[in-house]
Design a protein around this motif. Structure first.
Motif, mmCIF file in Angstrom:
data_model
loop_
_atom_site.group_PDB
_atom_site.id
_atom_site.type_symbol
_atom_site.label_atom_id
_atom_site.label_comp_id
_atom_site.label_asym_id
_atom_site.label_seq_id
_atom_site.Cartn_x
_atom_site.Cartn_y
_atom_site.Cartn_z
ATOM 1 N N PHE A 40 -4.202 4.739 3.833
ATOM 2 C CA PHE A 40 -4.060 3.700 2.813
ATOM 3 C C PHE A 40 -4.674 2.376 3.215
ATOM 4 O O PHE A 40 -4.665 1.436 2.438
ATOM 5 C CB PHE A 40 -2.582 3.513 2.443
ATOM 6 C CG PHE A 40 -2.103 4.603 1.523
ATOM 7 C CD1 PHE A 40 -2.194 4.448 0.162
ATOM 8 C CD2 PHE A 40 -1.605 5.794 2.037
ATOM 9 C CE1 PHE A 40 -1.768 5.457 -0.694
ATOM 10 C CE2 PHE A 40 -1.185 6.802 1.192
ATOM 11 C CZ PHE A 40 -1.270 6.620 -0.183
ATOM 12 N N ARG A 88 6.716 7.126 -7.250
ATOM 13 C CA ARG A 88 5.749 6.336 -6.467
ATOM 14 C C ARG A 88 4.805 7.237 -5.683
ATOM 15 O O ARG A 88 3.606 6.956 -5.605
ATOM 16 C CB ARG A 88 6.468 5.391 -5.509
ATOM 17 C CG ARG A 88 7.189 4.274 -6.182
ATOM 18 C CD ARG A 88 6.196 3.375 -6.896
ATOM 19 N NE ARG A 88 6.843 2.143 -7.238
ATOM 20 C CZ ARG A 88 6.235 0.985 -7.295
ATOM 21 N NH1 ARG A 88 4.963 0.885 -7.042
ATOM 22 N NH2 ARG A 88 6.893 -0.088 -7.632
ATOM 23 N N ALA A 96 0.813 -1.214 0.000
ATOM 24 C CA ALA A 96 0.000 0.000 0.000
ATOM 25 C C ALA A 96 0.852 1.273 0.000
ATOM 26 O O ALA A 96 0.396 2.327 -0.438
ATOM 27 C CB ALA A 96 -0.940 0.009 1.202
ATOM 28 N N THR A 97 2.082 1.189 0.480
ATOM 29 C CA THR A 97 2.960 2.363 0.580
ATOM 30 C C THR A 97 4.379 2.010 0.110
ATOM 31 O O THR A 97 5.334 2.076 0.880
ATOM 32 C CB THR A 97 3.001 2.890 2.033
ATOM 33 O OG1 THR A 97 3.364 1.819 2.909
ATOM 34 C CG2 THR A 97 1.665 3.470 2.467
ATOM 35 N N TRP A 127 6.626 3.504 -1.607
ATOM 36 C CA TRP A 127 7.668 4.539 -1.617
ATOM 37 C C TRP A 127 8.386 4.611 -0.275
ATOM 38 O O TRP A 127 9.445 5.194 -0.169
ATOM 39 C CB TRP A 127 7.078 5.907 -1.980
ATOM 40 C CG TRP A 127 6.157 6.450 -0.932
ATOM 41 C CD1 TRP A 127 6.497 7.257 0.119
ATOM 42 C CD2 TRP A 127 4.772 6.203 -0.803
ATOM 43 N NE1 TRP A 127 5.399 7.530 0.891
ATOM 44 C CE2 TRP A 127 4.312 6.886 0.335
ATOM 45 C CE3 TRP A 127 3.852 5.469 -1.550
ATOM 46 C CZ2 TRP A 127 2.985 6.857 0.746
ATOM 47 C CZ3 TRP A 127 2.547 5.446 -1.145
ATOM 48 C CH2 TRP A 127 2.121 6.127 -0.017
ATOM 49 N N GLU A 186 2.187 8.302 -8.049
ATOM 50 C CA GLU A 186 1.279 7.228 -8.443
ATOM 51 C C GLU A 186 0.236 6.930 -7.372
ATOM 52 O O GLU A 186 -0.889 6.565 -7.693
ATOM 53 C CB GLU A 186 2.062 5.937 -8.719
ATOM 54 C CG GLU A 186 2.921 5.975 -9.946
ATOM 55 C CD GLU A 186 3.848 4.764 -10.031
ATOM 56 O OE1 GLU A 186 3.634 3.769 -9.297
ATOM 57 O OE2 GLU A 186 4.793 4.821 -10.831
ATOM 58 N N TYR A 187 0.607 7.047 -6.124
ATOM 59 C CA TYR A 187 -0.250 6.624 -5.017
ATOM 60 C C TYR A 187 -1.036 7.761 -4.371
ATOM 61 O O TYR A 187 -1.751 7.540 -3.400
ATOM 62 C CB TYR A 187 0.573 5.880 -3.965
ATOM 63 C CG TYR A 187 0.851 4.466 -4.394
ATOM 64 C CD1 TYR A 187 0.065 3.416 -3.939
ATOM 65 C CD2 TYR A 187 1.864 4.174 -5.301
ATOM 66 C CE1 TYR A 187 0.301 2.119 -4.351
ATOM 67 C CE2 TYR A 187 2.109 2.887 -5.724
ATOM 68 C CZ TYR A 187 1.321 1.856 -5.246
ATOM 69 O OH TYR A 187 1.548 0.562 -5.671
ATOM 70 N N HIS A 188 -0.897 8.960 -4.911
ATOM 71 C CA HIS A 188 -1.625 10.116 -4.378
ATOM 72 C C HIS A 188 -2.353 10.837 -5.513
ATOM 73 O O HIS A 188 -1.997 10.684 -6.677
ATOM 74 C CB HIS A 188 -0.672 11.080 -3.668
ATOM 75 C CG HIS A 188 -0.118 10.512 -2.412
ATOM 76 N ND1 HIS A 188 1.043 9.771 -2.380
ATOM 77 C CD2 HIS A 188 -0.580 10.548 -1.142
ATOM 78 C CE1 HIS A 188 1.280 9.390 -1.135
ATOM 79 N NE2 HIS A 188 0.310 9.843 -0.366
ATOM 80 N N ALA A 222 -4.934 9.758 -0.562
ATOM 81 C CA ALA A 222 -4.502 8.443 -1.032
ATOM 82 C C ALA A 222 -5.346 8.044 -2.238
ATOM 83 O O ALA A 222 -6.572 8.018 -2.149
ATOM 84 C CB ALA A 222 -4.649 7.420 0.092
ATOM 85 N N ARG A 223 -4.697 7.761 -3.338
ATOM 86 C CA ARG A 223 -5.424 7.412 -4.572
ATOM 87 C C ARG A 223 -6.264 6.139 -4.391
ATOM 88 O O ARG A 223 -7.436 6.120 -4.778
ATOM 89 C CB ARG A 223 -4.449 7.246 -5.732
ATOM 90 C CG ARG A 223 -5.147 7.053 -7.070
ATOM 91 C CD ARG A 223 -4.167 6.846 -8.215
ATOM 92 N NE ARG A 223 -3.250 7.938 -8.409
ATOM 93 C CZ ARG A 223 -3.475 9.004 -9.175
ATOM 94 N NH1 ARG A 223 -4.615 9.106 -9.813
ATOM 95 N NH2 ARG A 223 -2.576 9.942 -9.302
ATOM 96 N N PRO A 224 -5.727 5.053 -3.807
ATOM 97 C CA PRO A 224 -6.521 3.818 -3.738
ATOM 98 C C PRO A 224 -7.773 3.920 -2.859
ATOM 99 O O PRO A 224 -8.773 3.277 -3.146
ATOM 100 C CB PRO A 224 -5.553 2.788 -3.154
ATOM 101 C CG PRO A 224 -4.204 3.374 -3.271
ATOM 102 C CD PRO A 224 -4.367 4.858 -3.328
ATOM 103 N N THR A 225 -7.721 4.708 -1.797
ATOM 104 C CA THR A 225 -8.847 4.765 -0.850
ATOM 105 C C THR A 225 -9.629 6.066 -0.931
ATOM 106 O O THR A 225 -10.713 6.153 -0.352
ATOM 107 C CB THR A 225 -8.341 4.617 0.595
ATOM 108 O OG1 THR A 225 -7.504 5.743 0.912
ATOM 109 C CG2 THR A 225 -7.601 3.304 0.801
#
Length: 145
Positions: free
Chosen positions: A144, A72, A53-54, A56, A75-77, A106-109
Motif C-alpha cells: 500500500f 473496508r 492506506a490501511t 481496516w 474497498e481497498y483490494h 492493493a487497489r490504490p497501488t
C-alpha cells in the motif's frame, strides 16, 4: 479435535461457516457470526493502526465493526485478484486456529502481495468471541506504500 466433544464440534461448524461466508463476500452476513463485545485484534504495531492506506487495520469489538472490517477490505483490494488458501484448521474445545495464505492486490497501488496468516478464533454459544489475526504486516504495508 475430539469428535465426541460437543464444544469442539460447534466450534468447527462455526469456523467452517465463517470461512464460507468470507469466501462469499457479504460483510453483513459474515458479521452475523460475531458476538457484540468480541475481542478482535490484529498483530500490527499500534502506531500503524488506522493509517489512511490501511483503515481496516484496527481493533474491533462489535458486530458492526466486523462488517465494517470486511467492507473496508473489499474497498481497498481488487476482488478479482484475491485468493485465500486455507491450509489447516485446528480445533481444541472452544478455540480454533486457521492457518493459510492471503493473496491480494492493493487497489490504490495495484501491487500484489502474499501474506501467511494464523487466525485464532474462540466460539462461545455459537458466536465468535475472539478474532486475533497474525499476518505479515510488512508485506501488506509495502503493497500500500
Amino acid at each position: 479435535m475430539d469428535r465426541n466433544d460437543p464444544t469442539a464440534a460447534t466450534t468447527r461448524i462455526v469456523v467452517d461457516d465463517l470461512l464460507r461466508r468470507i469466501a462469499a463476500g457479504d460483510p453483513d452476513h459474515i458479521a452475523g457470526l460475531y458476538a457484540d463485545g468480541a475481542d478482535w485484534k490484529l498483530d500490527w504495531p499500534e502506531s500503524e493502526h488506522g493509517r489512511p492506506a490501511t483503515p481496516w487495520i484496527r481493533h474491533r469489538s462489535s458486530r458492526a465493526d466486523a462488517a465494517e472490517h470486511f467492507r473496508r477490505l473489499g474497498e481497498y483490494h481488487v476482488p478479482e485478484e484475491a485468493a485465500t488458501v486455507v491450509e489447516r484448521v485446528l480445533v481444541d474445545g472452544a478455540h480454533a486456529v486457521v492457518f493459510g495464505e492471503i493473496r491480494q492486490t492493493a487497489r490504490p497501488t495495484r501491487r500484489a502481495y502474499r501474506s501467511r496468516f494464523a487466525l485464532h478464533l474462540t466460539v462461545e454459544d455459537g458466536l465468535i468471541t475472539r478474532h486475533h489475526v497474525y499476518e505479515d504486516s510488512l508485506a501488506v504495508a509495502q503493497a500500500f506504500e
